[in-house]
Design an enzyme around this catalytic site. Sequence first.
Site, PDB file in Angstrom:
ATOM      1  N   HIS A   1      10.438  85.757  73.866  1.00  0.00           N
ATOM      2  CA  HIS A   1      10.812  85.141  74.969  1.00  0.00           C
ATOM      3  C   HIS A   1      10.664  83.376  74.457  1.00  0.00           C
ATOM      4  CE1 HIS A   1       9.472  87.770  78.487  1.00  0.00           C
ATOM      5  NE2 HIS A   1      10.102  88.399  77.541  1.00  0.00           N
TER       6      HIS A   1
ATOM      7  N   GLU B   1       9.459  80.880  75.595  1.00  0.00           N
ATOM      8  CA  GLU B   1       8.141  80.160  75.642  1.00  0.00           C
ATOM      9  C   GLU B   1       7.266  80.580  74.441  1.00  0.00           C
ATOM     10  OE1 GLU B   1       8.972  81.529  79.870  1.00  0.00           O
ATOM     11  OE2 GLU B   1       9.511  82.062  78.088  1.00  0.00           O
TER      12      GLU B   1
ATOM     13  N   CYS C   1       6.986  84.608  82.764  1.00  0.00           N
ATOM     14  CA  CYS C   1       6.639  85.960  83.098  1.00  0.00           C
ATOM     15  C   CYS C   1       5.048  86.037  82.616  1.00  0.00           C
ATOM     16  CB  CYS C   1       7.329  86.925  82.417  1.00  0.00           C
ATOM     17  SG  CYS C   1       6.775  86.856  80.545  1.00  0.00           S
TER      18      CYS C   1
ATOM     19  N   CYS D   1       4.250  85.243  79.252  1.00  0.00           N
ATOM     20  CA  CYS D   1       4.320  84.000  78.628  1.00  0.00           C
ATOM     21  C   CYS D   1       3.498  83.038  79.371  1.00  0.00           C
ATOM     22  CB  CYS D   1       5.665  83.261  79.064  1.00  0.00           C
ATOM     23  SG  CYS D   1       6.986  84.287  78.013  1.00  0.00           S
TER      24      CYS D   1
END
Length: 155
Positions: free
Chosen positions: A56, A58, A87, A90
């Site tokens: 992801h 992040e 999410c 993250c």
Amino acid sequence: MVPLHLRDGWMRRALEVARTTPAGDVPVGAVVVNAAGDEIASAVNEREHRGDPTAHAEVLALRAAAERHGDGWRLTGCTLVVTLEPCTMCAGAAVLSRVDGLVFGAWEPKTGAVGSLWDVVRDRRLTHRPEVVGGVLETDAAGLVRDFFRTANDV
């Protein structure tokens, strides 16, 4: 934490980064800004591109920032700016990296863990809780994701 008057500028930068996301990945951009106001890392979602469920934006930005920050994995004094509400994974990574601030654009009601579905970063049981500001340039950030899914559904 990025000062209030600079948040829009850093979100514009995160949106710019998001627009470079590889085809097939949801366009999310993340930028890590240090206490001096300098960008020390940026990344986009690359789950499909890398075949990695943890890739992801992040997580990738936090990893890169930790390599450059000079205090090991602790990103004290830094702010994570991301175009979409993080999410659970993250949000947890932001807490564990010790960022002082988390700024995000669009809310994510299906998986958001910074106030929508869960609120991982403000759990009082944790020893570190970053300051959070959500909804920065929300319309622009939400439009980027909405356009991606609209296009993906047309194919």
